[in-house]
Design a protein around this motif. Structure first.
Motif, PDB file in Angstrom:
ATOM      1  N   GLU A  29       0.873  -1.183   0.000  1.00 48.00           N
ATOM      2  CA  GLU A  29       0.000   0.000   0.000  1.00 48.00           C
ATOM      3  C   GLU A  29       0.904   1.226   0.000  1.00 48.00           C
ATOM      4  OE1 GLU A  29      -3.339   2.147   2.839  1.00 48.00           O
ATOM      5  OE2 GLU A  29      -2.758   0.075   3.249  1.00 48.00           O
ATOM      6  N   TRP A  30       0.589   2.172  -0.867  1.00 46.76           N
ATOM      7  CA  TRP A  30       1.349   3.412  -1.012  1.00 46.76           C
ATOM      8  C   TRP A  30       0.448   4.591  -0.670  1.00 46.76           C
ATOM      9  CZ3 TRP A  30       6.389   3.600  -3.149  1.00 46.76           C
ATOM     10  CH2 TRP A  30       6.864   2.414  -3.698  1.00 46.76           C
ATOM     11  N   GLU A  34       1.981   8.007  -4.934  1.00 48.26           N
ATOM     12  CA  GLU A  34       3.403   7.791  -4.676  1.00 48.26           C
ATOM     13  C   GLU A  34       3.972   6.587  -5.426  1.00 48.26           C
ATOM     14  OE1 GLU A  34       5.684   9.779  -2.867  1.00 48.26           O
ATOM     15  OE2 GLU A  34       3.998  11.122  -3.217  1.00 48.26           O
ATOM     16  N   ALA A  35       3.190   5.554  -5.651  1.00 58.35           N
ATOM     17  CA  ALA A  35       3.716   4.379  -6.354  1.00 58.35           C
ATOM     18  C   ALA A  35       4.205   4.781  -7.745  1.00 58.35           C
ATOM     19  CB  ALA A  35       2.661   3.281  -6.450  1.00 58.35           C
ATOM     20  N   GLN A  36       3.389   5.512  -8.476  1.00 61.66           N
ATOM     21  CA  GLN A  36       3.772   5.938  -9.827  1.00 61.66           C
ATOM     22  C   GLN A  36       4.973   6.877  -9.790  1.00 61.66           C
ATOM     23  OE1 GLN A  36       2.189   4.732 -12.771  1.00 61.66           O
ATOM     24  NE2 GLN A  36       4.140   5.521 -13.544  1.00 61.66           N
ATOM     25  N   LYS A  37       4.986   7.785  -8.831  1.00 65.39           N
ATOM     26  CA  LYS A  37       6.105   8.723  -8.685  1.00 65.39           C
ATOM     27  C   LYS A  37       7.412   7.962  -8.453  1.00 65.39           C
ATOM     28  CE  LYS A  37       7.835  12.067  -5.372  1.00 65.39           C
ATOM     29  NZ  LYS A  37       7.591  12.659  -4.070  1.00 65.39           N
ATOM     30  N   ILE A  91      11.386   0.612   2.260  1.00 61.74           N
ATOM     31  CA  ILE A  91      11.128   1.364   3.489  1.00 61.74           C
ATOM     32  C   ILE A  91       9.622   1.412   3.715  1.00 61.74           C
ATOM     33  CG2 ILE A  91      11.373   3.570   4.689  1.00 61.74           C
ATOM     34  CD1 ILE A  91      13.905   4.075   3.039  1.00 61.74           C
ATOM     35  N   ILE A  92       9.216   0.985   4.915  1.00 58.86           N
ATOM     36  CA  ILE A  92       7.801   0.888   5.278  1.00 58.86           C
ATOM     37  C   ILE A  92       7.605   1.635   6.585  1.00 58.86           C
ATOM     38  CG2 ILE A  92       5.941  -0.715   5.877  1.00 58.86           C
ATOM     39  CD1 ILE A  92       7.691  -2.872   4.390  1.00 58.86           C
ATOM     40  N   ASN A  93       6.579   2.478   6.642  1.00 60.38           N
ATOM     41  CA  ASN A  93       6.350   3.213   7.891  1.00 60.38           C
ATOM     42  C   ASN A  93       5.592   2.346   8.892  1.00 60.38           C
ATOM     43  OD1 ASN A  93       3.547   3.480   7.433  1.00 60.38           O
ATOM     44  ND2 ASN A  93       3.760   5.515   6.561  1.00 60.38           N
ATOM     45  N   GLY A  96       2.403   0.638   7.971  1.00 56.68           N
ATOM     46  CA  GLY A  96       2.412  -0.386   6.937  1.00 56.68           C
ATOM     47  C   GLY A  96       2.403   0.161   5.522  1.00 56.68           C
ATOM     48  N   ILE A  97       2.588   1.463   5.366  1.00 54.10           N
ATOM     49  CA  ILE A  97       2.613   2.086   4.049  1.00 54.10           C
ATOM     50  C   ILE A  97       4.032   2.017   3.493  1.00 54.10           C
ATOM     51  CG2 ILE A  97       2.198   4.215   2.741  1.00 54.10           C
ATOM     52  CD1 ILE A  97      -0.336   3.084   4.048  1.00 54.10           C
TER      53      ILE A  97
END
Length: 135
Positions: A29-30, A34-37, A91-93, A96-97
């Motif tokens: 999950e983004w 942000e995933a496309q960026k 890197i995951i916060n 869980g993002i």
């Protein structure tokens, strides 16, 4: 575990175990857009092929997260979890993002304790239920 207490280590193991379970079940999950960026940046830097898709990027992230030999690192100040294979990191916060996935120019220096990182161990040591998947 260098600068973590045993209780902190156990707490982070539990938190990351829950996060990892969610990601492996539902996919990365983004934050919106942000995933496309991040995919575009990886392509522009030559880290991924020109025609790579978000689906392929997410599959690669799942691969990195599901390898028992990969390392789990905590960025203690920012409460971020990092899984790495010696070349790439995810890197995951703490929610869980997925914040990013990339190959740092200098992997060891990037994850050094002087920058606030604490090595938690190999995924197989921290989370013994992690099973290797194929790329």
């Amino acid at each position: 575990m260098s600068s973590l207490t045993w209780n902190d280590y156990q707490r982070h193991k539990s938190l990351f175990s829950n996060i990892l379970g969610k990601i492996l079940e539902s996919g990365p999950e983004w934050f919106q857009g942000e995933a496309q960026k991040h995919l575009n940046e990886r392509i522009a830097r030559g880290h991924l092929k020109e025609h790579a898709t978000i689906e392929q990027y997410n599959h690669f992230i799942l691969f990195l997260l599901n390898q028992p030999k990969h390392t789990l690192t905590l960025h203690y100040d920012g409460m971020k979890y990092i899984v790495g294979n010696g070349k790439w990191i995810v890197i995951i916060n703490e929610s869980g993002i997925v914040e990013t996935c990339f190959p740092p120019d200098n992997y060891v220096k990037y994850l050094s304790p002087s920058r606030g990182y604490v090595d938690l161990g190999k995924l197989r040591e921290v989370l013994p239920d992690v099973e290797e998947i194929e790329k």
